[in-house]
Design a protein around this motif. Sequence first.
Motif, mmCIF file in Angstrom:
data_model
loop_
_atom_site.group_PDB
_atom_site.id
_atom_site.type_symbol
_atom_site.label_atom_id
_atom_site.label_comp_id
_atom_site.label_asym_id
_atom_site.label_seq_id
_atom_site.Cartn_x
_atom_site.Cartn_y
_atom_site.Cartn_z
ATOM 1 N N ARG A 27 0.841 -1.189 0.000
ATOM 2 C CA ARG A 27 0.000 0.000 0.000
ATOM 3 C C ARG A 27 0.877 1.239 0.000
ATOM 4 O O ARG A 27 0.713 2.122 -0.807
ATOM 5 C CB ARG A 27 -0.916 0.042 1.211
ATOM 6 C CG ARG A 27 -1.678 1.371 1.301
ATOM 7 C CD ARG A 27 -2.641 1.431 2.445
ATOM 8 N NE ARG A 27 -3.775 0.576 2.277
ATOM 9 C CZ ARG A 27 -4.813 0.817 1.474
ATOM 10 N NH1 ARG A 27 -4.846 1.900 0.756
ATOM 11 N NH2 ARG A 27 -5.806 -0.013 1.396
ATOM 12 N N GLN A 34 1.301 2.529 11.275
ATOM 13 C CA GLN A 34 -0.146 2.702 11.303
ATOM 14 C C GLN A 34 -0.658 2.214 12.664
ATOM 15 O O GLN A 34 -0.252 1.149 13.134
ATOM 16 C CB GLN A 34 -0.812 1.910 10.181
ATOM 17 C CG GLN A 34 -0.443 2.372 8.795
ATOM 18 C CD GLN A 34 -0.895 3.798 8.538
ATOM 19 O OE1 GLN A 34 -2.024 4.165 8.831
ATOM 20 N NE2 GLN A 34 -0.009 4.603 7.985
ATOM 21 N N VAL A 83 -1.574 -3.959 1.875
ATOM 22 C CA VAL A 83 -3.014 -3.818 1.736
ATOM 23 C C VAL A 83 -3.641 -4.828 2.691
ATOM 24 O O VAL A 83 -3.242 -5.992 2.740
ATOM 25 C CB VAL A 83 -3.469 -4.078 0.280
ATOM 26 C CG1 VAL A 83 -4.982 -4.048 0.170
ATOM 27 C CG2 VAL A 83 -2.837 -3.070 -0.659
ATOM 28 N N GLU A 90 -11.430 -4.058 1.694
ATOM 29 C CA GLU A 90 -10.122 -3.442 1.887
ATOM 30 C C GLU A 90 -10.211 -2.370 2.966
ATOM 31 O O GLU A 90 -11.092 -1.513 2.949
ATOM 32 C CB GLU A 90 -9.643 -2.824 0.583
ATOM 33 C CG GLU A 90 -8.257 -2.249 0.666
ATOM 34 C CD GLU A 90 -7.744 -1.735 -0.663
ATOM 35 O OE1 GLU A 90 -6.881 -0.846 -0.633
ATOM 36 O OE2 GLU A 90 -8.211 -2.200 -1.719
ATOM 37 N N GLU A 92 -8.862 0.892 5.043
ATOM 38 C CA GLU A 92 -8.084 2.114 4.838
ATOM 39 C C GLU A 92 -7.119 2.280 6.007
ATOM 40 O O GLU A 92 -7.470 1.979 7.149
ATOM 41 C CB GLU A 92 -9.017 3.324 4.780
ATOM 42 C CG GLU A 92 -9.881 3.372 3.551
ATOM 43 C CD GLU A 92 -9.086 3.645 2.284
ATOM 44 O OE1 GLU A 92 -8.085 4.370 2.339
ATOM 45 O OE2 GLU A 92 -9.477 3.106 1.246
ATOM 46 N N ASN A 94 -5.304 4.240 8.989
ATOM 47 C CA ASN A 94 -5.857 5.267 9.865
ATOM 48 C C ASN A 94 -4.715 5.946 10.607
ATOM 49 O O ASN A 94 -4.143 5.354 11.496
ATOM 50 C CB ASN A 94 -6.808 4.647 10.868
ATOM 51 C CG ASN A 94 -7.493 5.700 11.697
ATOM 52 O OD1 ASN A 94 -7.509 6.858 11.345
ATOM 53 N ND2 ASN A 94 -8.045 5.282 12.821
ATOM 54 N N PRO A 96 -5.178 8.009 6.841
ATOM 55 C CA PRO A 96 -4.831 7.607 5.487
ATOM 56 C C PRO A 96 -3.429 8.072 5.133
ATOM 57 O O PRO A 96 -2.975 9.100 5.604
ATOM 58 C CB PRO A 96 -5.871 8.297 4.602
ATOM 59 C CG PRO A 96 -6.708 9.124 5.481
ATOM 60 C CD PRO A 96 -6.311 8.917 6.894
ATOM 61 N N TYR A 98 -2.439 8.822 2.120
ATOM 62 C CA TYR A 98 -2.465 9.546 0.859
ATOM 63 C C TYR A 98 -3.587 10.576 0.913
ATOM 64 O O TYR A 98 -4.468 10.516 1.752
ATOM 65 C CB TYR A 98 -2.683 8.588 -0.305
ATOM 66 C CG TYR A 98 -3.912 7.739 -0.127
ATOM 67 C CD1 TYR A 98 -5.152 8.169 -0.555
ATOM 68 C CD2 TYR A 98 -3.839 6.518 0.521
ATOM 69 C CE1 TYR A 98 -6.282 7.406 -0.342
ATOM 70 C CE2 TYR A 98 -4.973 5.755 0.742
ATOM 71 C CZ TYR A 98 -6.181 6.203 0.295
ATOM 72 O OH TYR A 98 -7.303 5.462 0.522
ATOM 73 N N ARG A 102 -7.376 14.145 6.770
ATOM 74 C CA ARG A 102 -8.757 13.669 6.737
ATOM 75 C C ARG A 102 -9.481 14.229 7.946
ATOM 76 O O ARG A 102 -8.982 14.164 9.066
ATOM 77 C CB ARG A 102 -8.751 12.154 6.781
ATOM 78 C CG ARG A 102 -10.135 11.560 6.709
ATOM 79 C CD ARG A 102 -10.036 10.075 6.569
ATOM 80 N NE ARG A 102 -10.607 9.458 7.739
ATOM 81 C CZ ARG A 102 -10.544 8.193 8.021
ATOM 82 N NH1 ARG A 102 -9.882 7.391 7.242
ATOM 83 N NH2 ARG A 102 -11.090 7.700 9.074
#
Length: 107
Positions: A27, A34, A83, A90, A92, A94, A96, A98, A102
Amino acid sequence: MTLTVRYTCPTCGAVTSVERAPSLADRSVTMTAQPGWEYAEPGDDDLESADGIAFICGEDGPVTDLEGEAIEGCGRPFYLNFVRYERGVELEPNPPTYGGPRFDFDA
């Protein structure tokens, strides 16, 4: 079957290589882990059960510049994020990795 994949440290640009299964989907490469993800070390035998790989630039094996010349790494951590799926959907990262910041305005 494994293949050699190269990743670039986002801090200093050093390139490191890892042997892994071709079925793993990348990813992103980030400077921070993450939240809640489990990371393997580059030499672990069971990378498929991890959410990614945690590298220490220059300490997990030899590193090179983009032309393949041996260099020293910066010693900082960086993370390869795979991924991930949960019940076929799928997930995301947290936050993100990209698309900028957010914001969730649900109150």
